[in-house]
Design an enzyme around this catalytic site. Structure first.
Site: not given
Ligand code: 13P
Ligand code: G3H
Ligand code: ZN
Length: 328
Positions: A251-252, A81, A177-178, A211, A48, A103
Site C-alpha cells: 500500500n502506497i 481501503d 502510515h504517513g 511508502s 479510502s 478493518d
Molecule cells: P503510506 O502512508 O505509507 O503511504 O501507507 C498507505 C496505506 O497503508 C494505505 O492503506
Molecule cells: O491508510 C490510510 C490511507 O493513507 C488513506 O488516507 O484516510 O487520509 O484518505 P486517508
Molecule cells: Zn493502510
C-alpha cells in the site's frame, strides 16, 4: 478491465507484489492509469473513506468506470481501503468495487472475526473479495491511533483466516502510515511474515504503510517552503523479499501525496504570477505517472501485464469440468 484483488494475487503470489495506490482526484486518476499502462503493470486503486467523502463516493466510482474505458489495456482492482462494516456493505452493493478491506483490527480478536465474517459472507455472495487486518500499525489508521506497534501473531493469523474465510490478510510487521515511520534504524519483522507464510501457505498477505518517503522529494519540498523534517519511509529494496514471503499487495499513499506537494510548491514558488490550476496539474499528471512506473519496477509488477492478462484469459476459458482436458 476491473478484476478482483484475488485474481491479481493468484498471478503474483511468491513472485512480485501488486502496487495498491490511494487516489482522491482526477489528476491522480489520470497519472495512476498512465503510469501503470506505460510500465505494463496490473495494479490496485485504493479508495479510502476519507477519499469517498472528499468529493463524493459517486464521483470516485464514476472516475473508475471512466478510466476503465479511457485505458482499455489496464487491468486493475477497485478496492475500499480501511473500511468499517457499513462502508464495506455500501461498496459491495455499488457494482464498481471488486474488493473491500474491513478493518476491525482495533477490536478484540473475537469481534474482529465476527465483523470480518459478516463482510466476507456478503462480499462472496456478490462476487467480491475481502482483505482484513490483524495487529495494529503504530500511528494513525483512519479514525484510530496507536502509540506502539502490535505485531500480528502468526498463530492468530492462521486461526483468523480459517474462521473468517477472508481472501487476504494485512499484517503488522513494523510499518506505519504517513511520512514519519521510523526514528533511527527501520526494523521490519520479516520473521513474522515467514512464520505466517509457513502456517498459511498461499494466503496473500498485505503490507500497509509502505511508502518510501524519498529523501530527494522531501528535500525539494523543504527547499520550496515545506517543513517535513525527519520524514522517513520504508526501504523499497525490501519489497521483493516481502513478496517471496507471500506479500502480494503493498500500500502506497503518502509517496503520491509528496509528489503532489513537491510539484505544486515548486510551481507556485517559481511562477508566483500564475493561478490557473491546470498549469501545475499538467506537470503533476506525468510526474505522478513517472513515480508509479518507477515504483512498479521496485515491486516487480512492471512488465507483468501481458502475462497476467493471459493467466486471466486461460482461467476464464477453462470449462471447470472434471473432463481432465487441457483448458487450464
Ligand atoms: P503510506 O502512508 O505509507 O503511504 O501507507 C498507505 C496505506 O497503508 C494505505 O492503506
Ligand atoms: O491508510 C490510510 C490511507 O493513507 C488513506 O488516507 O484516510 O487520509 O484518505 P486517508
Ligand atoms: Zn493502510
Amino acid at each position: 478491465m476491473i478484476v478482483t484483488t484475488s485474481t491479481l494475487f493468484k498471478h503474483a503470489y511468491g513472485k512480485y507484489a501488486i502496487g495498491a495506490y490511494n487516489i482522491n482526484n482526477v489528476e491522480q486518476t489520470m497519472g495512476l492509469f498512465q503510469g501503470n499502462v506505460q510500465s505494463k503493470a496490473p495494479f490496485i486503486v485504493q479508495l479510502s473513506k476519507g477519499a469517498r467523502s472528499y468529493t463524493h463516493k459517486l464521483m470516485l466510482e464514476a472516475m473508475m468506470t471512466a478510466a476503465d474505458q479511457i485505458f482499455p489495456d489496464a487491468i486493475f482492482a477497485v478496492h475500499l481501503d480501511h473500511g468499517d462494516e457499513a462502508t464495506c456493505m455500501d461498496c459491495i452493493k455499488s457494482g464498481v468495487y471488486s474488493s473491500v478491506m474491513i478493518d476491525a483490527s482495533h477490536e478484540p480478536f473475537e469481534k474482529n472475526v465476527e465483523t470480518t465474517k459478516r463482510v466476507v459472507d456478503e462480499a462472496h455472495a456478490r462476487g467480491l473479495v475481502v482483505e482484513a487486518e490483524l495487529g495494529v500499525l503504530k500511528g494513525v489508521e483512519e479514525d484510530v491511533s496507536a502509540d506502539e506497534h502490535i505485531y500480528t501473531k502468526p498463530a492468530e493469523a492462521e486461526e483468523f483466516v480459517k474462521l473468517t474465510g477472508v481472501d487476504s490478510l494485512a499484517c503488522a510487521i513494523g510499518t506505519s502510515h504517513g511520512a514519519f515511520k521510523f526514528k533511527g534504524d527501520q526494523k521490519l519483522r520479516f520473521d513474522i511474515l515467514a512464520e505466517i507464510q509457513r502456517r498459511i501457505p498461499g494466503c496473500p498477505l498485505v503490507m500497509h504503510g509502505s511508502s518510501s518517503v524519498p529523501q530527494d522529494e522531501v528535500a525539494r519540498i523543504n527547499a520550496a517552503g515545506g517543513n517535513l523534517k525527519g520524514a522517513v519511509g520504508v526501504d523499497a529494496s525490501q519489497f521483493l523479499g516481502a513478496a517471496k514471503l507471500g506479500v502480494t499487495k503493498i500500500n502506497i499513499d503518502t509517496d503520491g501525496r509528496l509528489v503532489w506537494c513537491r510539484v505544486h510548491r515548486e510551481f507556485f514558488r517559481d511562477k508566483p504570477e500564475k493561478f490557473d490550476l491546470r498549469d501545475p496539474g499538467k506537470i503533476f499528471i506525468p510526474e505522478y505517472a513517472k513515480f508509479i512506473a518507477a515504483k512498479n519496477v521496485l515491486l516487480g509488477s512492471a512488465g507483468q501485464l501481458d502475462a497476467c492478462r493471459a493467466a486471466i484469459m486461460a482461467e476464464e476459458s477453462c470449462c471447470n469440468c472434471a473432463c481432465k482436458c487441457d483448458c487450464k
